[in-house]
Design a protein around this motif. Structure first.
Motif, short mmCIF file in Angstrom:
data_model
loop_
_atom_site.label_atom_id
_atom_site.label_comp_id
_atom_site.label_asym_id
_atom_site.label_seq_id
_atom_site.Cartn_x
_atom_site.Cartn_y
_atom_site.Cartn_z
N THR A 1 3.15 6.60 6.65
CA THR A 1 3.54 6.17 5.31
C THR A 1 2.38 6.35 4.33
N PRO A 2 2.68 6.44 3.03
CA PRO A 2 1.60 6.52 2.03
C PRO A 2 0.68 5.30 2.09
N GLU A 3 1.27 4.13 2.36
CA GLU A 3 0.47 2.90 2.42
C GLU A 3 -0.57 2.95 3.54
N CYS A 4 -0.14 3.41 4.71
CA CYS A 4 -1.08 3.47 5.84
C CYS A 4 -2.11 4.58 5.61
N SER A 5 -1.69 5.69 5.04
CA SER A 5 -2.64 6.77 4.74
C SER A 5 -3.72 6.31 3.77
N ALA A 6 -3.30 5.51 2.77
CA ALA A 6 -4.27 4.99 1.80
C ALA A 6 -5.25 4.03 2.47
N LEU A 7 -4.73 3.21 3.37
CA LEU A 7 -5.60 2.30 4.12
C LEU A 7 -6.61 3.08 4.95
N ALA B 1 9.81 -5.06 1.43
CA ALA B 1 9.08 -3.99 2.11
C ALA B 1 7.58 -4.18 1.92
N LEU B 2 6.82 -3.57 2.77
CA LEU B 2 5.37 -3.62 2.64
C LEU B 2 4.94 -2.88 1.38
N ARG B 3 4.04 -3.49 0.64
CA ARG B 3 3.45 -2.86 -0.54
C ARG B 3 1.94 -3.04 -0.46
N ARG B 4 1.19 -2.11 -1.09
CA ARG B 4 -0.26 -2.16 -0.93
C ARG B 4 -0.97 -1.64 -2.17
N VAL B 5 -2.11 -2.24 -2.46
CA VAL B 5 -3.04 -1.75 -3.48
C VAL B 5 -4.40 -1.60 -2.84
N VAL B 6 -5.06 -0.48 -3.11
CA VAL B 6 -6.41 -0.24 -2.59
C VAL B 6 -7.35 -0.05 -3.77
N LEU B 7 -8.41 -0.84 -3.78
CA LEU B 7 -9.43 -0.73 -4.82
C LEU B 7 -10.74 -0.30 -4.17
N VAL B 8 -11.35 0.73 -4.70
CA VAL B 8 -12.64 1.21 -4.20
C VAL B 8 -13.67 1.05 -5.31
N GLU B 9 -14.68 0.25 -5.02
CA GLU B 9 -15.71 -0.06 -6.02
C GLU B 9 -15.07 -0.58 -7.31
N GLY B 10 -13.98 -1.35 -7.15
CA GLY B 10 -13.32 -1.98 -8.29
C GLY B 10 -12.24 -1.16 -8.97
N ALA B 11 -12.13 0.12 -8.63
CA ALA B 11 -11.13 0.99 -9.26
C ALA B 11 -9.91 1.13 -8.35
N VAL B 12 -8.71 1.09 -8.94
CA VAL B 12 -7.49 1.26 -8.17
C VAL B 12 -7.35 2.73 -7.78
N VAL B 13 -7.35 3.00 -6.48
CA VAL B 13 -7.20 4.37 -6.00
C VAL B 13 -5.84 4.59 -5.37
N PHE B 14 -5.12 3.50 -5.12
CA PHE B 14 -3.76 3.63 -4.58
C PHE B 14 -2.98 2.38 -4.93
N ALA B 15 -1.73 2.59 -5.28
CA ALA B 15 -0.78 1.49 -5.48
C ALA B 15 0.59 1.96 -5.02
N SER B 16 1.27 1.15 -4.23
CA SER B 16 2.59 1.53 -3.72
C SER B 16 3.56 1.79 -4.86
#
Length: 365
Positions: free
Chosen positions: A104-110, A135-150
Motif C-alpha cells: 500500500t502507499p501508506e506502508c511504502s511511505a513508512l 481505514a488506515l490513514r497515515r502522515v509522514v513528516l521528515v524534518e518537520g515537512a509533510v512528505v506523505f499524506a494518505s
C-alpha cells in the motif's frame, strides 16, 4: 536500530507481504510500542514484536488477517485460558498489533521514512488506526515537512498531525518518532577498538573510526564501521548528540581531542585511561578552553565504562558500550532488580494475581 536495518534490507529485496507493528502495550511486554516485523511472501521475516511467543502465530495468520485491509489485533500474554483476547502465554501483558499490507502507499511511505533515518534524517509518523469501518490513514513528516499524506485526509487532520507528540497515547492514533541511528565516534584505531566497533555495529549504531595514524586507520581492520578515516578530530563534524570514545593511548592526541570536544559536550564522552592520567588531561584541557575543571568533569566519563569486571579488549568494550547505551537512553544508574519491598507489595496487594496461576500464587504466599 539493527532491526530497522534488517527490515529495510528485506523490503528492498522485494516481495514484502505484511508489516506488523506493536502499537499499544498494557502491562508487561518484552518489546515496546514501535517494534516491528516485516513478513515476505517467501515466509522470510525480519524484526520481532515479542520475545518469540507471538511471532509464529502472527506469521501463520498475517496474510489471511489483512485480506480485507489493515486491522488491529489484540493478543494477551497473561496466564488466563478464559480471557476474551485469544492468546495466553504467560508474559504478563496485553499488546495491540497493527497488521497492514506491504504493497500500500501508506506502508511504502513508512518504509521510505525508515530507510531515510538510516542516512541520518528524523521522521515522525502519525497513523490513524483502522477499526469500526475506518481505514488506515497515515502522515509522514521528515524534518518537520509533510512528505506523505494518505489520500482523502483533510488539511485539518494533516495540520493536526504536526502538533502530535511521539510516545504520547492518543485515541485511535499511533504517533512515533523514527530517530537516526546513534552515531559513535571511536577515536583511536588500536586493536582494543575493534571489539567496541563490532559490538556497536551489532546495536545498529553508525560507527566512525578515526586515527591520525594511517597504518591503523584502515577499513579492512574495521569492517563493521561505516567510515574509517585517518583524520584529526576537527574534521569529523562531531555534534552534541553524538557518542565519543577516546582510546588513542597517546597523551598528546587525547589532550587535543579533549580541547576540541569539551566545548561541544557530546552526549556521551568516554575517555580511556587511569584516573591520574585523565585528571591531568582534564586539568590541562580545561585551562586551554577556559572552562572550570568541575564543568569539564560533568562532560566526560572517566574512567570509561561500567564496572562490570572482566579483563581484555572484549570485556572493556562491553563495559564501555553498556555505559554509552545507558547514557544515550537516559538510563544510567537505574536498576530493575527486584527488592524484597517489591515482592511484598506485589504479593500483598494482589498485583501478582494477574500474572500467575493459582498454584504458583499459593507457593509465593
Amino acid at each position: 536500530m539493527m532491526e530497522r536495518r534488517q527490515i529495510v534490507q528485506l523490503w528492498r529485496l522485494g516481495g514484502a507481504s505484511v508489516m506488523v507493528t506493536l502499537v499499544r502495550v498494557e502491562g508487561s511486554s518484552y518489546r515496546r510500542a514501535g517494534a516491528r516485523l516485516l513478513l515476505a511472501q517467501s515466509g522470510e521475516y525480519a524484526g520481532t514484536i515479542s520475545g518469540g511467543c507471538l511471532e509464529a502465530e502472527v506469521i501463520r495468520k498475517a496474510a489471511w488477517m489483512v485480506r480485507e485491509g489493515a486491522r488491529v489485533q489484540r493478543y494477551s500474554t497473561m496466564f488466563d485460558d478464559t480471557a476474551e483476547v485469544p492468546f495466553g502465554l504467560g508474559c504478563g501483558g496485553v499488546v495491540d498489533l497493527l497488521l497492514e499490507r506491504a504493497d500500500t502507499p501508506e506502508c511504502s511511505a513508512l518504509m521510505s521514512a525508515m530507510e531515510g533515518t538510516l542516512s541520518g534524517t528524523t521522521a515522525v509518523v502519525v497513523t490513524w488506526l483502522p477499526g469500526e469501518g475506518r481505514a488506515l490513514r497515515r502522515v509522514v513528516l521528515v524534518e518537520g515537512a509533510v512528505v506523505f499524506a494518505s489520500e482523502g485526509l483533510s488539511e485539518k487532520k494533516i495540520e493536526c498531525a504536526r502538533g502530535l507528540r511521539a510516545n504520547e497515547q492518543y485515541e485511535g492514533r499511533f504517533v512515533e518518532e523514527l530517530r537516526a541511528p546513534q552515531r559513535l565516534f571511536v577515536l583511536g584505531a588500536g586493536d582494543d577498538a575493534r571489539p567496541l566497533v563490532s559490538m556497536a555495529a551489532l546495536m545498529g549504531w553508525s560507527v566512525v573510526v578515526a586515527d591520525g595514524r594511517s597504518q591503523l586507520a584502515r577499513a579492512e581492520r574495521f569492517p563493521a564501521a561505516e567510515r574509517v578515516v585517518a583524520d584529526g578530530v576537527n574534521s569529523l563534524g562531531i555534534k552534541a548528540s553524538d557518542a565519543v570514545v577516546v582510546m588513542t593511548h597517546s597523551y598528546e592526541q587525547d589532550r587535543e581531542i579533549l580541547t576540541a570536544l569539551l566545548p561541544v559536550a557530546p552526549r556521551y564522552f568516554g575517555v580511556l585511561g587511569a584516573r591520574h592520567r585523565s585528571s591531568l588531561l582534564l586539568s590541562e584541557a580545561a585551562a586551554r578552553i577556559g572552562l572550570s575543571v568541575a564543568a569539564c568533569c560533568e562532560r566526560i566519563y572517566a574512567p570509561v565504562g561500567l564496572d562490570l569486571g572482566g579483563d581484555g579488549p572484549e570485556a572493556i568494550a562491553l563495559a564501555v558500550l553498556a555505559e554509552a547505551q545507558a547514557v544515550c537512553e537516559g538510563r544510567l544508574g537505574a536498576s530493575r532488580r527486584l527488592t524484597a519491598e517489591d515482592v511484598a507489595r506485589y504479593v500483598n496487594e494482589g498485583g501478582v494475581a494477574r500474572y500467575l496461576p493459582q498454584c504458583a500464587l499459593d507457593e509465593v504466599r
